[in-house]
Every structure is written in structure tokens, then in C-alpha cells.
Motif scaffolding. Structure first.
Motif, PDB file in Angstrom:
ATOM      1  N   VAL A   1      -1.209  -1.973  -4.591  1.00  0.00           N
ATOM      2  CA  VAL A   1      -2.593  -2.177  -3.794  1.00  0.00           C
ATOM      3  C   VAL A   1      -4.163  -1.424  -3.937  1.00  0.00           C
ATOM      4  CG1 VAL A   1      -3.864  -3.325  -1.693  1.00  0.00           C
ATOM      5  CG2 VAL A   1      -1.687  -3.803  -1.497  1.00  0.00           C
ATOM      6  N   GLY A   2      -3.513  -0.231  -4.152  1.00  0.00           N
ATOM      7  CA  GLY A   2      -4.902   0.787  -4.221  1.00  0.00           C
ATOM      8  C   GLY A   2      -5.150   0.998  -5.491  1.00  0.00           C
ATOM      9  N   ARG A   3      -3.992   0.488  -6.639  1.00  0.00           N
ATOM     10  CA  ARG A   3      -4.610   0.359  -7.701  1.00  0.00           C
ATOM     11  C   ARG A   3      -5.704  -0.934  -7.633  1.00  0.00           C
ATOM     12  NH1 ARG A   3      -0.126   2.714  -8.517  1.00  0.00           N
ATOM     13  NH2 ARG A   3      -0.321   4.306  -9.648  1.00  0.00           N
ATOM     14  N   MET A   4      -5.042  -2.037  -7.840  1.00  0.00           N
ATOM     15  CA  MET A   4      -6.181  -3.388  -6.879  1.00  0.00           C
ATOM     16  C   MET A   4      -7.283  -3.323  -7.025  1.00  0.00           C
ATOM     17  SD  MET A   4      -2.682  -5.699  -5.777  1.00  0.00           S
ATOM     18  CE  MET A   4      -3.761  -7.583  -6.087  1.00  0.00           C
ATOM     19  N   VAL A   5      -7.352  -2.356  -5.577  1.00  0.00           N
ATOM     20  CA  VAL A   5      -8.091  -2.271  -5.129  1.00  0.00           C
ATOM     21  C   VAL A   5      -9.343  -1.649  -5.553  1.00  0.00           C
ATOM     22  CG1 VAL A   5      -9.262  -1.793  -2.851  1.00  0.00           C
ATOM     23  CG2 VAL A   5      -7.627  -2.885  -2.793  1.00  0.00           C
ATOM     24  N   THR A   6      -9.175  -0.264  -5.622  1.00  0.00           N
ATOM     25  CA  THR A   6     -10.095   0.129  -6.801  1.00  0.00           C
ATOM     26  C   THR A   6     -10.403  -0.123  -7.921  1.00  0.00           C
ATOM     27  OG1 THR A   6      -8.035   1.522  -7.973  1.00  0.00           O
ATOM     28  CG2 THR A   6      -9.295   2.371  -5.943  1.00  0.00           C
ATOM     29  N   ARG A   7      -9.416  -1.380  -8.873  1.00  0.00           N
ATOM     30  CA  ARG A   7     -10.445  -1.548 -10.032  1.00  0.00           C
ATOM     31  C   ARG A   7     -11.174  -2.555  -9.343  1.00  0.00           C
ATOM     32  NH1 ARG A   7      -7.727  -3.881 -14.457  1.00  0.00           N
ATOM     33  NH2 ARG A   7      -5.601  -2.497 -14.222  1.00  0.00           N
ATOM     34  N   ALA A   8     -11.694  -3.580  -8.386  1.00  0.00           N
ATOM     35  CA  ALA A   8     -12.473  -4.706  -7.471  1.00  0.00           C
ATOM     36  C   ALA A   8     -13.663  -3.295  -7.363  1.00  0.00           C
ATOM     37  CB  ALA A   8     -11.945  -4.925  -5.863  1.00  0.00           C
ATOM     38  N   LEU A   9     -13.041  -2.289  -6.728  1.00  0.00           N
ATOM     39  CA  LEU A   9     -14.713  -1.136  -6.730  1.00  0.00           C
ATOM     40  C   LEU A   9     -15.391  -0.752  -8.344  1.00  0.00           C
ATOM     41  CD1 LEU A   9     -13.057   0.764  -3.824  1.00  0.00           C
ATOM     42  CD2 LEU A   9     -14.147  -1.214  -3.528  1.00  0.00           C
TER      43      LEU A   9
ATOM     44  N   THR B   1       0.777  -1.235  -0.053  1.00  0.00           N
ATOM     45  CA  THR B   1      -0.128   0.007   0.147  1.00  0.00           C
ATOM     46  C   THR B   1       0.671   1.467   0.016  1.00  0.00           C
ATOM     47  OG1 THR B   1       0.074   0.030   2.449  1.00  0.00           O
ATOM     48  CG2 THR B   1      -1.833  -1.004   1.174  1.00  0.00           C
ATOM     49  N   SER B   2       1.669   1.020  -0.073  1.00  0.00           N
ATOM     50  CA  SER B   2       2.898   2.508  -0.362  1.00  0.00           C
ATOM     51  C   SER B   2       4.191   2.497  -1.483  1.00  0.00           C
ATOM     52  CB  SER B   2       3.789   2.948   1.099  1.00  0.00           C
ATOM     53  OG  SER B   2       4.951   1.637   2.065  1.00  0.00           O
ATOM     54  N   VAL B   3       4.040   1.585  -2.169  1.00  0.00           N
ATOM     55  CA  VAL B   3       4.649   0.928  -3.085  1.00  0.00           C
ATOM     56  C   VAL B   3       4.218   1.214  -4.649  1.00  0.00           C
ATOM     57  CG1 VAL B   3       6.400  -0.735  -4.318  1.00  0.00           C
ATOM     58  CG2 VAL B   3       6.029  -1.066  -1.813  1.00  0.00           C
ATOM     59  N   GLY B   4       4.250   2.130  -5.489  1.00  0.00           N
ATOM     60  CA  GLY B   4       4.035   1.889  -6.679  1.00  0.00           C
ATOM     61  C   GLY B   4       3.222   3.079  -6.441  1.00  0.00           C
ATOM     62  N   ARG B   5       3.530   4.599  -6.062  1.00  0.00           N
ATOM     63  CA  ARG B   5       2.758   5.808  -6.044  1.00  0.00           C
ATOM     64  C   ARG B   5       2.561   6.302  -7.200  1.00  0.00           C
ATOM     65  NH1 ARG B   5       5.085  10.049  -2.784  1.00  0.00           N
ATOM     66  NH2 ARG B   5       3.318  10.801  -1.744  1.00  0.00           N
ATOM     67  N   GLY B   6       3.152   6.329  -8.516  1.00  0.00           N
ATOM     68  CA  GLY B   6       2.811   6.542 -10.009  1.00  0.00           C
ATOM     69  C   GLY B   6       3.123   7.834  -9.610  1.00  0.00           C
ATOM     70  N   PRO B   7       2.135   8.441 -11.337  1.00  0.00           N
ATOM     71  CA  PRO B   7       2.666   9.808 -11.139  1.00  0.00           C
ATOM     72  C   PRO B   7       2.091  11.211 -10.285  1.00  0.00           C
ATOM     73  CG  PRO B   7       1.601   9.304 -13.186  1.00  0.00           C
ATOM     74  CD  PRO B   7       2.022   7.637 -12.408  1.00  0.00           C
ATOM     75  N   GLY B   8       0.891  10.521  -9.593  1.00  0.00           N
ATOM     76  CA  GLY B   8       0.016  10.993  -8.916  1.00  0.00           C
ATOM     77  C   GLY B   8      -1.149  11.857  -9.738  1.00  0.00           C
ATOM     78  N   ASN B   9      -1.103  12.003 -10.528  1.00  0.00           N
ATOM     79  CA  ASN B   9      -1.914  12.980 -11.374  1.00  0.00           C
ATOM     80  C   ASN B   9      -2.689  11.577 -12.464  1.00  0.00           C
ATOM     81  OD1 ASN B   9      -0.692  15.518 -11.194  1.00  0.00           O
ATOM     82  ND2 ASN B   9       0.671  14.823 -12.876  1.00  0.00           N
ATOM     83  N   LEU B  10      -4.405  11.743 -12.635  1.00  0.00           N
ATOM     84  CA  LEU B  10      -5.080  11.171 -12.814  1.00  0.00           C
ATOM     85  C   LEU B  10      -5.979  11.803 -13.818  1.00  0.00           C
ATOM     86  CD1 LEU B  10      -6.063   9.397  -9.327  1.00  0.00           C
ATOM     87  CD2 LEU B  10      -4.586   8.686 -10.344  1.00  0.00           C
ATOM     88  N   LEU B  11      -6.773  11.073 -14.506  1.00  0.00           N
ATOM     89  CA  LEU B  11      -7.698  11.406 -16.066  1.00  0.00           C
ATOM     90  C   LEU B  11      -8.393  11.099 -15.386  1.00  0.00           C
ATOM     91  CD1 LEU B  11      -6.519  14.164 -18.519  1.00  0.00           C
ATOM     92  CD2 LEU B  11      -7.936  11.441 -18.634  1.00  0.00           C
TER      93      LEU B  11
ATOM     94  N   LEU C   1      -4.705   4.267  -1.644  1.00  0.00           N
ATOM     95  CA  LEU C   1      -5.374   4.286  -3.054  1.00  0.00           C
ATOM     96  C   LEU C   1      -3.754   4.375  -3.889  1.00  0.00           C
ATOM     97  CD1 LEU C   1      -8.510   6.150  -2.182  1.00  0.00           C
ATOM     98  CD2 LEU C   1      -7.936   3.773  -2.476  1.00  0.00           C
ATOM     99  N   PHE C   2      -2.978   5.691  -3.741  1.00  0.00           N
ATOM    100  CA  PHE C   2      -2.111   5.687  -4.598  1.00  0.00           C
ATOM    101  C   PHE C   2      -1.133   4.836  -4.406  1.00  0.00           C
ATOM    102  CE2 PHE C   2      -3.877   9.700  -4.769  1.00  0.00           C
ATOM    103  CZ  PHE C   2      -4.311  10.454  -5.970  1.00  0.00           C
ATOM    104  N   SER C   3      -0.968   3.667  -4.534  1.00  0.00           N
ATOM    105  CA  SER C   3       0.102   2.676  -4.923  1.00  0.00           C
ATOM    106  C   SER C   3      -0.265   1.188  -5.285  1.00  0.00           C
ATOM    107  CB  SER C   3      -0.349   2.091  -2.702  1.00  0.00           C
ATOM    108  OG  SER C   3      -1.719   1.504  -3.081  1.00  0.00           O
TER     109      SER C   3
END
Length: 461
Positions: A412-420, A271-281, A408-410
Motif C-alpha cells: 500500500v505504501g508504494r501505491m500511495v507514494t505513487r499517488a503523492l 500496509t504491512s506486506v511487501g516491505r522490500g529491501p529497505g534501501n532506497l535510491l 510506507l515500506f509496504s
């Protein structure tokens, strides 16, 4: 040391990853598309009403979204408003693809990165049963059931014909799930194979086939409606869709979402790995009867869920600085140029500049900024727009994972938001079927508007 993975088959093969490793850490990396596709050059000179058929062939997985983007582009250019039934059928088909692909992504594509098959062989079936009962009300939860799954997996391993399981990091310490968690998830891996076989019947009924549906049409859909007709979408087929939608939602709510939340809790460091660019569209999609999309459009920056910007599509450009194309300023896709540049002799066109360039992909930008799209972006934008259901789902997941919103910016966050997102869309299927059945019962059977179908009616360019 340089590691090269090419192709990455679990995303359909059009990706190459190179990474330089020093002292066990990645010091530099490149993501590239080594296959020239040129779909836009294939379309040049063709009838725009046929463009979607070619466009969806850009991928064997995310097919319908490319087809839908193509027909919408032509409809926007011609000023076409599609019938309400076409809107509903498109929503059903697109949501079905999202839900199907997200579930398959976990169990059959992404799952082996988190689930250790060999550890599942040492699990206690009674403990696995207890774990499953703690996660959800899914009925496949008995000790006998998990003992049978364990025996099936053991027989598979003993056969020596491991297929896609032949090459993996089984036993690696990065796998941190308990044997029982691995057994539960491997059971669901097998169940999801049966689930997706049933699921794709939605695209067969509405689109004629899967994975490349054949019923999209500029101006609507080619899916005929007739409540009593044998050769059209009728009351019987709508009833079948209702059954499928209910089965789909049950599996998503009782298997897929609980599994991903369980994975998120067990792999907490991610949940603290893979923060990404931080900008979402997010472009916004799934239009309602009033024209408002279920998922709103917008832009978020700096990993903030509080400052939502309106999306301005005029600011989108494609950069080719590191691509094997003729150089030029970043351009909007509507005026984009696809001119491959070979540095070898002419012919045989056998050399490319690999010192300064590394990909056949163009780099999309929004106001020159790198943006992330996908489930995280869609759920985060909906959350920032204060869409009630999006906020309920996200807040509930954060409580379950015991992480702040920044988590969410991680990975795990990407995996979980995919499920949501999957749960949110699975919840919509029944309502859209109600709308479609209501229209049919009222005698509204229109699925296409062909008033502007002939070139003579098109606006001058």
C-alpha cells in the motif's frame, strides 16, 4: 508445486515470474527477463546524437525517461548546457509521462488486483453516490450516474465479450472492498480511459507523438517556439496546454489520490506486506531554473527516513552472476560488457544454462547493496531531505491511512507514494507553463544549443 507466469503482460510483457509453493506459501521465487534486448549492442558504432531514438524503444510505456537519460548522457560528455526553454519543455514532457503512467497503472494495470468487477454489479447506486461524496468533490457523484455505470457494466458482462476481464479471480475472498467501493472504482476506471485520451495531447503538442516523442535533441529540444507562428509552439498551443494541465490536476486531486487513499484504508493489512529491501535510491530530477532539482538525489538505508546519504554514482554497478552473459566482476554501466553466452552448439545457439542462471537482465547494485528506486524512493528521499511539499503530502497521507511512517515500506505504501508523486508533479505543470510563457513573451525563443553539435567540436577521447 511451481507456478509460472510468463509473460506478465500488464508490465508490457518483458517479465517472467516463477514461484515455488508449499502449504499455501511461497517458499522460493525468481523474477527474470526472458527476452534478450541488447539495446547497448544496437547502439555500438552509431552516432551518439541518435542514441536516444533507439534507447527509448527499450519500453513502450516508460519511453521519455529513457530518451531523456540518453540525451543527458551525451550532453554531460560534451559539456553542453541546454537553453532554459528546453529545460522547461523536458520537465513538462517527463512530468506528463509520470502522471499519465501512474494513473493508468492504478486503473488499467494494477486495478483489477484490487477491484472486483462482479461485486460492482451488486452495488447500491445511492450508497455509491454517498461514498463518492465522502471521498471528494468530484462532480460525477449522483445516484443516477452510478446507476448508469452499473447498467453499462452489466451490459458488458451480459455480452460475454469480456476481453481483459475474462480471466480473473472474481469473487475471491481476498477482494475486500464493498460493492459500492467497487462500483465507484469501476466508474473511475471508465473515466480514466477518456482522461488518458485527452492527457496524451500534451506529448502530441510538445513531442509530436505518443508514446515515443520525437522532439528530443542533444543540446535541447526540436520543439520550435514562436508566439504567433502557425508551425511552432505558440500562444494558442500554450493556452491549450494550460487547459489540459488544469483538467489533469483536477482528476488527480479529486479522483486518483482519493481513490488510492480509500484503497489503502480498506486494504489495511497490505500496509504491512511487501516491505522490500529497505534501501532506497533516487537520482534526482526535474531541474529548476537555478539548477536544483525538484526531487533531490540521495540514498536511504534500513527503512529509515532520517539518515540521508549523498548519492555517488560511481558506486553503481551491474552484476551478471545469474544472467546469461560472460562472467566477470560487477562493472559500472559506463564500462559494462554485454556478451551473451550460449551453451549450445554453434550454430544453432539453442541452449542456455538454466541451472545457475535465469535472466537476460543485469542486476544493478549500489556499493554491492540491493536498492529500490521508483515513487517510494523519490518521495522518501525528498521527505528525508526535508522538501516542504513532499513532507506535507507524505504526512497527510500517513494521517489519512492512520499508519506510521514505516507503513510506507509496504504494498500500500508504494501505491500511495505513487499517488503523492503524481499530485506533486501535476501541481508543477502550471508553474512550468508560466515560465515558458514568460520566456516567450520576453522574446526568449531559444530551444537548442548546437555549438557542439558537430564532431569537430567534441573533446578528445
Amino acid at each position: 508445486m511451481k507456478i509460472v507466469v510468463d509473460p506478465i503482460t500488464r508490465i508490457e510483457g518483458h517479465l517472467r515470474i516463477e514461484a515455488e509453493i508449499s502449504s499455501g506459501r511461497v517458499t522460493d521465487a525468481w523474477s527474470s527477463s526472458p527476452m534478450f534486448r541488447g539495446i547497448e549492442t544496437v547502439l555500438a558504432g552509431r552516432d551518439p546524437r541518435d542514441a536516444w531514438v533507439f534507447t527509448q524503444r527499450i519500453c513502450g510505456v516508460c519511453t521519455t525517461v529513457s530518451a531523456l537519460a540518453s540525451v543527458r548522457a551525451v550532453e554531460n560528455a560534451l559539456g553542453i548546457t541546454i537553453p532554459d526553454n528546453a529545460r522547461i519543455i523536458r520537465n513538462l514532457m517527463e512530468a506528463a509521462q509520470y502522471v499519465h503512467d501512474h494513473v493508468v497503472h492504478l486503473y488499467h494495470l494494477h486495478g483489477p488486483d484490487w477491484i472486483d468487477l462482479t461485486a460492482a454489479l451488486t452495488a447500491d447506486p445511492a450508497a455509491a453516490s454517498s461514498l463518492q461524496r465522502s471521498l471528494s468533490a468530484w462532480p460525477n457523484n449522483s445516484t443516477e450516474y452510478f446507476a448508469a455505470v452499473k447498467a453499462k457494466l452489466q451490459a458488458f458482462v451480459d455480452s460475454g465479450q469480456l476481453g481483459l476481464f475474462a480471466n480473473a479471480y472474481w469473487g475471491h475472498p481476498a477482494y475486500t472492498l464493498s460493492p459500492e467501493s467497487n462500483l465507484v472504482l469501476m466508474a473511475h476506471y471508465l473515466e480514466a480511459l477518456d482522461w488518458q485520451r485527452e492527457f496524451v495531447k500534451i506529448h502530441a503538442i510538445l513531442g509530436g507523438k505518443n508514446p515515443h516523442p520525437q522532439t528530443y535533441l542533444v543540446g535541447g529540444m526540436a520543439t520550435a517556439l514562436d508566439p504567433a507562428g502557425a508551425n511552432a509552439l505558440n500562444d494558442t498551443s500554450v493556452a491549450m496546454l494550460r487547459v489540459l494541465a488544469k483538467q489533469i490536476r483536477t482528476f488527480v486531486e479529486q479522483v486518483y489520490v482519493p481513490d488510492l487513499l480509500h484503497l489503502g484504508r480498506e486494504y489495511r493489512p497490505w500496509t504491512s506486506v511487501g516491505r522490500g529491501p529497505g534501501n532506497l535510491l533516487c537520482y534526482g530530477d526535474f531541474p529548476g531554473r537555478d539548477g536544483r532539482p525538484l526531487m533531490p538525489s540521495g540514498v536511504l538505508r534500513g527503512r529509515s527516513l532520517n539518515r540521508l546519504e549523498a548519492l555517488d554514482q560511481r558506486r553503481i554497478t551491474e552484476d551478471v552472476t545469474r544472467s546469461w552473459y560472460a562472467q566477470g566482476d560487477p562493472l559500472h554501466p559506463s564500462v559494462g560488457v554485454t556478451e551473451p553466452v550460449y551453451t549450445g552448439p554453434t550454430p544453432p545457439y539453442d541452449a542456455l544454462d538454466t541451472a545457475a542462471r535465469y535472466s537476460w537482465s543485469k542486476a544493478p547494485r549500489y556499493g554491492n547493496a540491493v536498492m529500490e528506486v521508483g515513487p517510494l524512493a523519490r518521495m522518501a528521499v525528498a521527505y528525508a531531505a526535508r522538501v516542504p511539499r513532499a513532507r506535507q503530502l507524505v504526512d497527510g497521507a500517513l494521517r489519512s491511512l492512520r499508519i506510521p511512517a514505516s507503513g510506507l515500506f509496504s504494498t500500500v505504501g508504494r501505491m500511495v507514494t505513487r499517488a503523492l508523486e503524481t499530485q506533486w508533479l501535476a501541481e508543477q505543470l502550471g508553474g512550468w507553463l508560466d515560465e515558458l510563457a514568460g520566456n516567450m513573451a520576453a522574446g526568449d525563443l531559444a530551444v537548442t544549443d548546437n555549438a557542439k553539435w558537430l564532431p569537430a567540436s567534441w573533446p578528445a577521447t
